[in-house]
Design a protein around this motif. Structure first.
Motif, PDB file in Angstrom:
ATOM      1  N   ALA A   2      -9.651  15.032  -8.856  1.00 26.46           N
ATOM      2  CA  ALA A   2      -8.991  13.805  -8.422  1.00 26.46           C
ATOM      3  C   ALA A   2      -8.307  13.370  -9.225  1.00 26.46           C
ATOM      4  N   SER A   3      -8.697  13.405 -10.495  1.00 30.40           N
ATOM      5  CA  SER A   3      -8.225  12.392 -11.812  1.00 30.40           C
ATOM      6  C   SER A   3      -7.099  13.046 -11.841  1.00 30.40           C
ATOM      7  N   LYS A   4      -6.732  14.107 -11.410  1.00 29.95           N
ATOM      8  CA  LYS A   4      -5.672  15.737 -12.151  1.00 29.95           C
ATOM      9  C   LYS A   4      -4.408  14.783 -10.842  1.00 29.95           C
ATOM     10  N   PHE A   5      -4.824  14.272  -9.677  1.00 24.11           N
ATOM     11  CA  PHE A   5      -4.672  14.715  -8.131  1.00 24.11           C
ATOM     12  C   PHE A   5      -3.533  13.054  -8.611  1.00 24.11           C
ATOM     13  N   ARG A   6      -4.592  11.420  -8.562  1.00 24.99           N
ATOM     14  CA  ARG A   6      -4.043  10.489  -9.385  1.00 24.99           C
ATOM     15  C   ARG A   6      -2.925  10.134 -10.263  1.00 24.99           C
ATOM     16  N   LYS A   7      -3.087  10.969 -11.375  1.00 23.27           N
ATOM     17  CA  LYS A   7      -2.217  10.902 -12.120  1.00 23.27           C
ATOM     18  C   LYS A   7      -0.789  11.468 -12.029  1.00 23.27           C
ATOM     19  N   HIS A   8      -0.995  12.493 -11.089  1.00 19.14           N
ATOM     20  CA  HIS A   8       0.324  12.846 -10.276  1.00 19.14           C
ATOM     21  C   HIS A   8       0.846  12.859  -9.129  1.00 19.14           C
ATOM     22  N   VAL A   9       0.629  11.294  -8.051  1.00 18.87           N
ATOM     23  CA  VAL A   9       0.959  10.815  -7.511  1.00 18.87           C
ATOM     24  C   VAL A   9       0.997   9.097  -7.735  1.00 18.87           C
ATOM     25  N   ALA A  10       0.433   8.187  -8.691  1.00 19.90           N
ATOM     26  CA  ALA A  10       0.653   7.126  -9.260  1.00 19.90           C
ATOM     27  C   ALA A  10       2.197   6.687  -9.624  1.00 19.90           C
ATOM     28  N   PRO A  11       3.297   7.850 -10.285  1.00 13.40           N
ATOM     29  CA  PRO A  11       4.706   6.928 -10.336  1.00 13.40           C
ATOM     30  C   PRO A  11       5.051   7.033  -8.550  1.00 13.40           C
ATOM     31  N   ALA A  12       4.899   7.075  -7.270  1.00  8.83           N
ATOM     32  CA  ALA A  12       5.217   7.182  -6.365  1.00  8.83           C
ATOM     33  C   ALA A  12       4.296   6.007  -5.219  1.00  8.83           C
ATOM     34  N   TYR A  13       2.900   5.619  -5.732  1.00 10.56           N
ATOM     35  CA  TYR A  13       1.969   4.872  -5.175  1.00 10.56           C
ATOM     36  C   TYR A  13       2.281   4.574  -5.628  1.00 10.56           C
ATOM     37  N   LEU A  14       2.073   2.971  -4.674  1.00 11.86           N
ATOM     38  CA  LEU A  14       2.036   1.239  -5.087  1.00 11.86           C
ATOM     39  C   LEU A  14       0.847   0.556  -4.506  1.00 11.86           C
ATOM     40  N   ARG A  15       0.109   0.613  -4.777  1.00 17.15           N
ATOM     41  CA  ARG A  15      -1.200  -0.089  -4.492  1.00 17.15           C
ATOM     42  C   ARG A  15      -1.636  -1.916  -5.023  1.00 17.15           C
TER      43      ARG A  15
END
Length: 102
Positions: A2-15
């Protein structure tokens, strides 16, 4: 994983927090409209009642082939679009929920 996924999508995901967004939204407009049922709506509803299927009773007016409720919803969306507005439609019956960019 899960942390690997979050790190991968973080630049494109705005919350954003609800407090941040609420000030940017237009005022909420709610209009209640009472409508009758088409013959198809009524047949769907009566069949759901006979089956004792509560969720189908709630969704009957959205599922028939000639749904007056869906037709009215499309009219509202078209009117908003012609006025340069956007519409968000929410309902809880997930099997009838379809989001479209059109």
């Amino acid at each position: 994983m899960a942390s690997k996924f979050r790190k991968h999508v973080a630049p494109a995901y705005l919350r954003r927090n609800q407090e941040d967004v609420l000030t940017e939204l237009p005022e909420l407009v709610e209009v209640d409209e009472w409508m009758g049922m088409s013959d198809a709506d009524e047949r769907s509803y009566r069949a759901a009642v006979q089956e004792g299927h509560f969720m189908l009773m709630r969704r009957a007016a959205m599922l028939s082939s000639r749904s007056l409720k869906v037709e009215r919803l499309l009219e509202i969306v078209e009117e908003a679009e012609s006025n340069g507005r956007e519409v968000i439609v929410c309902w809880t019956c997930s099997s009838t929920s379809t989001c479209s960019g059109d």
